[in-house]
Structures are given as structure tokens and as C-alpha cells.
Design a protein around this motif. Structure first.
Motif, PDB file in Angstrom:
ATOM      1  N   PHE A 144      12.402  42.633 -16.056  1.00 52.64           N
ATOM      2  CA  PHE A 144      12.354  41.886 -15.351  1.00 52.64           C
ATOM      3  C   PHE A 144      12.097  42.216 -14.032  1.00 52.64           C
ATOM      4  CE2 PHE A 144      15.977  40.356 -11.845  1.00 52.64           C
ATOM      5  CZ  PHE A 144      15.127  38.789 -11.666  1.00 52.64           C
ATOM      6  N   GLY A 145      11.632  41.324 -12.684  1.00 57.88           N
ATOM      7  CA  GLY A 145      11.672  42.122 -11.347  1.00 57.88           C
ATOM      8  C   GLY A 145      10.688  41.287 -10.677  1.00 57.88           C
ATOM      9  N   ASN A 146       9.816  41.206  -9.565  1.00 60.04           N
ATOM     10  CA  ASN A 146       9.164  40.600  -8.556  1.00 60.04           C
ATOM     11  C   ASN A 146       7.857  41.028  -8.230  1.00 60.04           C
ATOM     12  OD1 ASN A 146      10.442  42.141  -6.832  1.00 60.04           O
ATOM     13  ND2 ASN A 146       9.784  41.339  -5.450  1.00 60.04           N
ATOM     14  N   GLY A 147       6.980  40.467  -8.309  1.00 55.48           N
ATOM     15  CA  GLY A 147       5.313  41.516  -7.975  1.00 55.48           C
ATOM     16  C   GLY A 147       4.488  41.746  -9.246  1.00 55.48           C
ATOM     17  N   LEU A 148       4.841  41.078 -10.227  1.00 57.74           N
ATOM     18  CA  LEU A 148       3.685  41.432 -11.320  1.00 57.74           C
ATOM     19  C   LEU A 148       2.301  40.105 -10.845  1.00 57.74           C
ATOM     20  CD1 LEU A 148       2.785  43.224 -13.672  1.00 57.74           C
ATOM     21  CD2 LEU A 148       4.473  42.093 -15.070  1.00 57.74           C
ATOM     22  N   ARG A 149       1.501  41.352 -10.754  1.00 58.02           N
ATOM     23  CA  ARG A 149       0.091  40.438 -10.350  1.00 58.02           C
ATOM     24  C   ARG A 149       0.038  40.449 -12.054  1.00 58.02           C
ATOM     25  NH1 ARG A 149      -1.878  42.484  -4.738  1.00 58.02           N
ATOM     26  NH2 ARG A 149      -4.296  43.219  -6.310  1.00 58.02           N
ATOM     27  N   GLY A 150      -0.603  39.140 -11.613  1.00 58.15           N
ATOM     28  CA  GLY A 150      -1.572  38.663 -12.927  1.00 58.15           C
ATOM     29  C   GLY A 150      -2.632  39.082 -13.882  1.00 58.15           C
ATOM     30  N   ASP A 151      -2.826  40.258 -12.723  1.00 58.55           N
ATOM     31  CA  ASP A 151      -4.188  40.528 -13.735  1.00 58.55           C
ATOM     32  C   ASP A 151      -3.788  41.894 -13.986  1.00 58.55           C
ATOM     33  OD1 ASP A 151      -3.408  42.206 -11.397  1.00 58.55           O
ATOM     34  OD2 ASP A 151      -5.647  43.200 -11.303  1.00 58.55           O
ATOM     35  N   ILE A 152      -3.010  42.142 -14.438  1.00 57.01           N
ATOM     36  CA  ILE A 152      -1.966  43.020 -15.470  1.00 57.01           C
ATOM     37  C   ILE A 152      -1.404  43.175 -16.158  1.00 57.01           C
ATOM     38  CG2 ILE A 152      -2.795  45.246 -13.588  1.00 57.01           C
ATOM     39  CD1 ILE A 152       0.131  45.805 -12.750  1.00 57.01           C
ATOM     40  N   TRP A 153      -0.144  42.063 -15.863  1.00 59.72           N
ATOM     41  CA  TRP A 153       1.035  40.554 -16.759  1.00 59.72           C
ATOM     42  C   TRP A 153       0.764  41.028 -17.754  1.00 59.72           C
ATOM     43  CZ3 TRP A 153       3.523  37.408 -13.712  1.00 59.72           C
ATOM     44  CH2 TRP A 153       4.575  36.622 -14.358  1.00 59.72           C
ATOM     45  N   LYS A 154      -0.770  40.475 -18.585  1.00 61.52           N
ATOM     46  CA  LYS A 154      -0.583  40.843 -20.186  1.00 61.52           C
ATOM     47  C   LYS A 154      -1.155  42.336 -20.865  1.00 61.52           C
ATOM     48  CE  LYS A 154      -3.296  37.942 -22.273  1.00 61.52           C
ATOM     49  NZ  LYS A 154      -4.101  36.909 -22.511  1.00 61.52           N
ATOM     50  N   GLN A 155      -1.288  43.065 -20.243  1.00 64.64           N
ATOM     51  CA  GLN A 155      -2.302  44.466 -20.441  1.00 64.64           C
ATOM     52  C   GLN A 155      -0.427  44.963 -20.495  1.00 64.64           C
ATOM     53  OE1 GLN A 155      -4.691  46.371 -17.545  1.00 64.64           O
ATOM     54  NE2 GLN A 155      -4.144  48.223 -18.660  1.00 64.64           N
ATOM     55  N   PHE A 156       0.836  44.643 -19.346  1.00 65.01           N
ATOM     56  CA  PHE A 156       1.399  45.638 -19.025  1.00 65.01           C
ATOM     57  C   PHE A 156       2.578  44.774 -20.315  1.00 65.01           C
ATOM     58  CE2 PHE A 156       6.235  45.686 -18.254  1.00 65.01           C
ATOM     59  CZ  PHE A 156       6.025  47.257 -17.416  1.00 65.01           C
ATOM     60  N   ILE A 172       8.432  38.610 -20.142  1.00 64.17           N
ATOM     61  CA  ILE A 172       9.279  38.937 -18.081  1.00 64.17           C
ATOM     62  C   ILE A 172       9.546  37.948 -17.815  1.00 64.17           C
ATOM     63  CG2 ILE A 172       7.284  39.334 -16.666  1.00 64.17           C
ATOM     64  CD1 ILE A 172       6.210  41.620 -18.276  1.00 64.17           C
ATOM     65  N   GLY A 173      10.901  38.065 -16.762  1.00 66.22           N
ATOM     66  CA  GLY A 173      11.386  36.998 -16.017  1.00 66.22           C
ATOM     67  C   GLY A 173      11.050  37.954 -15.066  1.00 66.22           C
ATOM     68  N   GLU A 174      10.096  36.856 -13.827  1.00 67.00           N
ATOM     69  CA  GLU A 174       9.395  36.987 -12.859  1.00 67.00           C
ATOM     70  C   GLU A 174      10.168  36.297 -11.801  1.00 67.00           C
ATOM     71  OE1 GLU A 174       7.146  38.486  -9.430  1.00 67.00           O
ATOM     72  OE2 GLU A 174       7.133  39.109 -11.202  1.00 67.00           O
ATOM     73  N   PHE A 175      10.568  36.815 -10.619  1.00 65.95           N
ATOM     74  CA  PHE A 175      11.159  35.685  -9.410  1.00 65.95           C
ATOM     75  C   PHE A 175      11.110  35.865  -8.523  1.00 65.95           C
ATOM     76  CE2 PHE A 175      13.940  39.999  -8.434  1.00 65.95           C
ATOM     77  CZ  PHE A 175      14.070  39.537  -7.359  1.00 65.95           C
ATOM     78  N   TYR A 176      10.738  35.190  -7.257  1.00 67.36           N
ATOM     79  CA  TYR A 176      10.765  35.344  -6.537  1.00 67.36           C
ATOM     80  C   TYR A 176      11.880  35.169  -4.985  1.00 67.36           C
ATOM     81  CZ  TYR A 176       9.330  33.308  -1.779  1.00 67.36           C
ATOM     82  OH  TYR A 176       8.817  33.455   0.090  1.00 67.36           O
ATOM     83  N   GLY A 177      12.064  35.491  -4.397  1.00 70.97           N
ATOM     84  CA  GLY A 177      13.104  35.646  -3.485  1.00 70.97           C
ATOM     85  C   GLY A 177      12.727  36.754  -2.545  1.00 70.97           C
ATOM     86  N   ALA A 178      14.553  36.667  -1.490  1.00 70.54           N
ATOM     87  CA  ALA A 178      14.461  37.075  -0.178  1.00 70.54           C
ATOM     88  C   ALA A 178      15.936  37.573   0.229  1.00 70.54           C
ATOM     89  CB  ALA A 178      14.002  36.835   0.945  1.00 70.54           C
ATOM     90  N   THR A 179      16.185  38.727   0.433  1.00 69.32           N
ATOM     91  CA  THR A 179      17.996  39.188   1.132  1.00 69.32           C
ATOM     92  C   THR A 179      18.418  38.216   1.195  1.00 69.32           C
ATOM     93  OG1 THR A 179      16.888  41.045   0.434  1.00 69.32           O
ATOM     94  CG2 THR A 179      19.431  40.735   1.702  1.00 69.32           C
ATOM     95  N   GLU A 180      17.626  37.342   2.540  1.00 66.28           N
ATOM     96  CA  GLU A 180      18.503  36.664   3.898  1.00 66.28           C
ATOM     97  C   GLU A 180      17.910  35.238   3.417  1.00 66.28           C
ATOM     98  OE1 GLU A 180      14.458  37.624   6.079  1.00 66.28           O
ATOM     99  OE2 GLU A 180      15.244  38.888   4.118  1.00 66.28           O
TER     100      GLU A 180
END
Length: 625
Positions: A328-340, A349-357
Motif C-alpha cells: 500500500f502506498g502512493n506514487g507507484l509508476r505504471g512502468d514498474i507496477w507489474k514488474q514489482f 497493490i493498494g495505490e492512493f492519492y491525497g495530501a496531508t492538508e
């Protein structure tokens, strides 16, 4: 026969509708959100908003269950609860910390940071989390704007940075306490009676629970107000959305606890769910998987750079020798997603987008090929729920401002498939219900708001990010805009870097503009400083050695720009705003950066001429930055 045919065809129909409208994904997310909202409301009604009560409940129900793992040792919910009471009483008895006080915490990842943190909550005080890399003016600034009169500093941070001396010289009214081994032992024997409910009573979900710093457009870190709503609802939501199992899942992170990702979405998520937070002191490619195995982790947390660094390590027979099923996290790029996912045998894979504020986020729980590289999935049900609450609006990419119609003055939504800035609707009659902004900084808080967007009087929150929504329900992150870029898991203020460059005592630089640019085979955006040298300064090795030495003493290590480009002048608009669009498009590609000066880059500990061969090495993935 008709009934049988219907029975046989129904699963196919359900599958078709789900694939087209993403019903299962939406229903799962919505059910988690509704449950968490109801639970948060019930806690407020019972006057049990403070997360100390969650720790207490777990300590009473399953005192032996592991809450924190660190360096080979498990700390149970019962142990952490006892230490929270001791630390809370110590803070009251020794330093007179009161309900509502702000106390600074400056630690690398450790159980002791959690003890201080929970101890402060036990007595109704608010922790302010400092980035342990900060020193100099930035360190003094974060202390000053937090209003803290007491700072608790980890021993290893003090040894690395020298926090106490720096704060004492600039802010003698602030008491700095170094939590060394002898003090730990002393607090471990402090009284452990439970701080009274009156110290925590009356807290509302919309009120401040802590301060987490973020780099913004003012040039120095700003303290974002994190509410109890985010501490309780958001962190619990993450655990439910990831389908974490209480007492079973062990969730590893080496991301810094002073950031919301690890602090809220690991340590707090594990608290809310009743799972184990497995902590690495700091990220290390070499130690990551050995730590994961040693902790028996079933989940890991990442930022995009983490995954790329792990992939860059030589393949090992132990790559899949672990119990991890989810990342889980943020910023996993598509070009390495499947490889990882495939190399390390991670199912989800749990991908999220957000900001503290920020006031909202996007979510993508991915197990297959569809949705790779996406920061969110939004089907028909979510579209109906968020209609009128979110929008993607057109930008003027030269001025980096949101475009407004010259006749009406209103903004324009972009259609699916096109890039634009993501914005969120706020209640113009009660903005503070969902948006708290920055602590005691009205100007900075208001800078994230935009009025009269689609009609007179409406108010929207600006994400500062360029996103794309697709027709099939996927959301993609494109870029950050404005004066911040992300590199090595840190948001870096271009103004802070520019100010440091321009403040060299010998005035090496006459003018500068700082921005981030993407590099092939790398995540994030590398820092580039385009500089106009003073007339009497030569573009030579001595100049850049001098500049680097100064920057290393003025900025955190991660903020020192990787590239310096010498230019003739800095382009500005009529109202004196810097125009970065052209420079950013040119990046550092030698074919696009011809001009009066050259490009230099930080290599082997010093700035050196950047050559065609260097660019080829980066492009081919032979160079790791």
C-alpha cells in the motif's frame, strides 16, 4: 428451462455490469466509508474522539497482542498503553504540559516516538511532527510556527543534526529535551496511573489532533492541521479498504513516521484495526526485505521511489521469501507496477492519492492488469456520490494558473481524457467543517482555496496537481504544479531552494528559478536550478564547488538540486511572476538545453559538467540517482 437459463446467465450479467460500472469496487469503498463515518460519529457522541481511547480498548481486550515491532522486538498493546500513561504523566509532572498544548517531536522511526506521541494524546496535548532531516533556518522555522515551548528529540537525531544547540541559540525560550537511554529508563519507572478523562473531554472530530509539516509555496515547511477526523476515520478506512485482519496482519513501513503516509496510514491504521505496525528506522534497499522477513510482515508500505529502488537491487533467490500479500502506498509508476508485483510475488497493490492538508483522496485496489498505474478507480456509484463535489479544470500551463473565461470569469471543466487540476468543493457557509488548512497561517490556508469557480460565491480546494480522468473509470496522476515538486519521497519547495541559492554570501547567482523535471527510469521529479550568474562570476569548477558547499549547509540533503543550468535571464510575466513552463519542458536533455551556459549535475559528491554520455546513461537506466 427458462429458470435454469436465467440462473446460468445471471452470473455473466453481473460480471458484465461490474466490469462496465465497477460496482463491486465502488460498493466496497462506500461501505467502508459509511461504517467509518458512523463509528466516528458514535465516538464523538460518547466523548471518545481521542485515539488514546482506542489504544486503551485494545489494551483491555487483548493486552498481549503485538502493536509495534521494531528491531526484532514486539511491543504489545498493553505495553504501549502503559508507556503512553507513563510518558503522559512525565510530561505533565516534569514540564507542566497542559491540555491543548503543542509539543514538538523530532524522531527517527522508533517505538519511543510512538510512546511520546500517545503520551501527549493521553493528556490532551497535540504533537507537532518535525522532519528529522531539518537543520538551520528550516529547523528554527518549524519550531517557531508550531508555537511549541517544549521539543522532545530522539538521541540519534540529536547526534546527527545537533538540534538542541541550534534551537537554544535561536529560540532560548524553547526547552529541548533529548530522549537518551538514561531518560528512557527514568520514564519507564514513572507513575502509570491513567490520566483523567477531563484532559481529553470535549474533543470534536473536526478539531486538531496533531500537526504534520508539508512543504508548500511559501518556501519553508508549513504545519498542516490534522484533525481527529483524519486520525480516526481516514486511518480506519484504509485498514478496512485493504481488508486488514486484526491480530493477523503485520504491516511494515520504513517511511518516516513524521509524514502522514506512515504516521496516519500505518501506525494509526494498525491502532484502529488492531494490527501490528512493523517499523524500520529508515529506508534501506539492503535492509528492506530482511526487515520484512524478520518482522513476519504480511503487508508493506511504499512510495514510488521505494519500489524502483527495490527493483534496482540484483535479483535474489529470497525475492519471494516472505509473507507479504499486499503493498500500500502512493506514487507507484505504471512502468514498474507489474514488474514489482511479479518479481516479489505481491498479489495486491493498494495505490492512493491525497495530501496531508487535502479534503479528499482517490483509491485503487489492484490485483490484475486493468488499472495498472492508476491512482484511483471511480465507477458509476462513486461518480453519482461525488457529482458536484470534485472537478478537473483547465490550466494555463505557461503561467501555471487555473484558466478563467475572459468574459464570465469562471473556470472550465476538462472532458475525460484531458489533463487538468483536480479541485474539491467546500461548503462555502462552513469551510472549516472539512478544511482546516495550516496552523495559524490564514494567508497560506487561503492560498489553497479558490472562489467563484463555476458560480458566484462557491469555494473549492485546489489540489495543486494535474490529473486525468478516463471514460472507463480510471484516474491518473500527471504532475504537480506550482512551487513544489517531489523527489526521494519529499515535497520540495522551489522557493526555499531558490532563496538558498540567491543568498550565497559571495552573491554567485544574480537570479534563479527552480523546478522539478521527470527523468527516464526514475520516479518523482529531479530538482533543476536555472541560474543567472553574477557578471563577475565565471562558470567554472571553483564556482560550483563553492555553491555546493553553501547549499549543503543551507538545505536538507534531499533538497539540494541535482542539476544546475546556467541561463542568460529568467523570464517573467507582466505581474512579475516567473514563467517556468518552457524551462521545465526542456528539462536537462542536452538536445534541448543549448544556450549561453551549460548544465552541471551532482555526481560523485560535486557538481560536474553534464554530458551527452551522462544523459544516455540516465535514459538507459544505467545511472541510479
Amino acid at each position: 428451462m427458462a429458470t435454469a437459463a436465467l440462473a446460468l446467465g445471471l452470473p455473466a450479467l453481473v460480471g458484465y455490469l461490474d466490469a462496465k460500472y465497477h460496482l463491486a469496487s465502488d460498493l466496497h469503498l462506500i461501505s467502508c466509508l459509511v461504517f467509518c463515518k458512523v463509528q466516528a460519529a458514535m465516538r464523538e457522541k460518547r466523548d471518545r474522539v481521542n485515539a488514546f481511547y482506542v489504544l486503551e480498548e485494545h489494551a483491555q481486550k487483548f493486552p498481549e497482542r503485538s502493536y509495534i515491532w521494531f528491531e526484532g522486538r514486539d511491543y504489545s498493546f498493553g505495553e504501549v498503553f502503559e508507556m503512553a500513561k507513563r510518558y503522559g504523566n512525565w510530561l505533565r509532572d516534569e514540564y507542566g504540559v497542559k491540555k491543548g498544548d503543542v509539543v514538538a517531536i523530532d524522531f527517527m522511526n522508533s517505538p519511543q516516538m510512538a510512546f511520546v506521541w500517545m503520551g501527549l494524546w493521553s493528556i490532551g496535548a497535540n504533537p507537532a511532527f518535525y522532519n528529522y532531516n531539518l537543520s538551520g533556518d528550516a529547523l528554527v522555522h518549524v519550531v517557531k510556527v508550531s508555537t511549541a515551548k517544549l521539543a522532545i528529540v530522539g538521541q540519534n537525531v540529536e547526534e546527527n543534526i545537533g538540534v538542541k544547540k541550534q534551537i537554544n541559540e535561536a529560540l532560548p525560550e524553547v526547552k529541548v529535551v533529548i530522549l537518551d537511554r538514561s531518560l528512557e529508563d527514568r520514564i519507564g519507572r514513572w507513575r502509570a496511573d491513567r490520566p483523567g478523562d477531563e484532559l481529553r473531554s470535549g474533543a470534536l472530530q473536526t478539531e486538531m489532533a496533531c500537526l504534520i509539516y508539508t512543504s508548500g509555496t511559501t518556501g519553508l515547511p508549513k504545519p498542516a492541521i490534522v484533525t481527529w477526523w483524519k486520525v480516526t476515520l481516514a486511518s480506519k478506512f484504509v485498514g478496512m479498504w485493504l481488508r486488514m485482519k486484526p491480530g493477523v496482519d503485520r504491516y511494515y513501513t520504513s517511511m518516516p513516521m513524521y509524514h502522514a503516509s506512515a504516521g496516519m496510514f500505518n501506525v494509526m491504521t494498525c491502532l484502529q484495526v488492531g494490527a501490528t505496525s512493523c517499523l524500520g528506522e529508515k529506508f534501506s534497499t539492503k535492509a528492506f526485505w530482511s526487515d520484512v522477513r524478520a518482522s513476519d510482515a504480511t503487508m508493506i508500505q511504499y512510495v514510488g521511489e521505494t519500489c524502483r529502488y527495490l527493483l534496482a537491487a540484483p535479483p535474489s533467490p529470497d525475492d519471494k521469501n516472505h509473507k507479504v500479500t499486499k503493498a500500500f502506498g502512493n506514487g507507484l509508476r505504471g512502468d514498474i507496477w507489474k514488474q514489482f508485483r511479479e518479481r516479489f510475488g505481491i498479489q495486491t497493490i493498494g495505490e492512493f492519492y491525497g495530501a496531508t492538508e487535502s479534503v479528499s483522496a482517490t483509491w485503487n485496489l489492484n490485483t490484475g492488469d486493468w488499472g495498472v498505474g492508476s491512482i484511483g478507480v471511480q465507477g458509476t456509484l462513486l461518480n453519482l456520490m461525488t457529482r458536484g463535489a470534485t472537478a478537473v479544470v483547465d490550466l494555463d500551463y505557461e503561467t501555471e494558473e487555473i484558466w478563467r473565461d475572459p468574459v464570465t470569469g469562471f473556470c472550465k471543466k476538462v472532458p475525460n481524457g484531458e489533463r487538468g487540476e483536480l479541485i474539491f468543493k467546500l461548503d462555502e457557509k462552513n469551510i472549516g467543517a472539512t478544511y482546516k488548512g495550516y496552523y495559524r497561517n490564514e494567508k497560506a490556508s487561503n492560498s489553497k482555496l479558490m472562489k467563484d469557480v463555476f458560480k458566484k460565491g462557491d469555494v473549492w480546494f485546489r489540489s495543486g496537481d494535474v490529473l486525468t480522468f478516463t471514460d472507463d473509470g480510471l484516474i491518473y496522476f500527471n504532475d504537480r504544479i506550482g512551487d513544489t515538486y517531489r523527489w526521494k519521497s519529499e515535497n520540495i519547495s522551489t522557493m526555499e531552494v531558490s532563496n538558498a541559492i540567491n543568498s550565497h554570501p559571495r552573491q554567485i547567482v544574480q537570479d534563479s528559478v527552480v523546478f522539478g523535471v521527470p527523468l527516464p527510469k526514475h520516479d518523482g521529479n529531479a530538482g533543476v536550478a536555472a541560474v543567472v550568474l553574477s557578471p563577475d562570476v565565471s562558470e567554472d569548477q571553483a564556482t560550483f564547488d563553492d555553491l555546493l558547499k553553501f547549499l549543503q549547509g543551507s538545505l536538507p540533503k534531499y533538497a539540494v538540486p541535482l542539476f544546475i543550468r546556467v541561463i542568460g535571464e529568467v523570464e517573467r510575466t507582466g505581474n512579475n511572476k516567473i514563467v517556468k513552463g518552457g524551462l521545465r519542458k526542456q528539462g536537462v536533455d542536452p538536445e534541448k538545453t543549448s544556450g549561453p551556459g551549460g548544465v552541471w549535475w551532482l555526481k560523485d559528491g560535486r557538481y560536474q559538467r553534464f554530458t551527452d554520455g551522462d544523459w544516455s546513461g540516465i535514459s538507459a537506466g544505467r545511472v541510479k540517482l
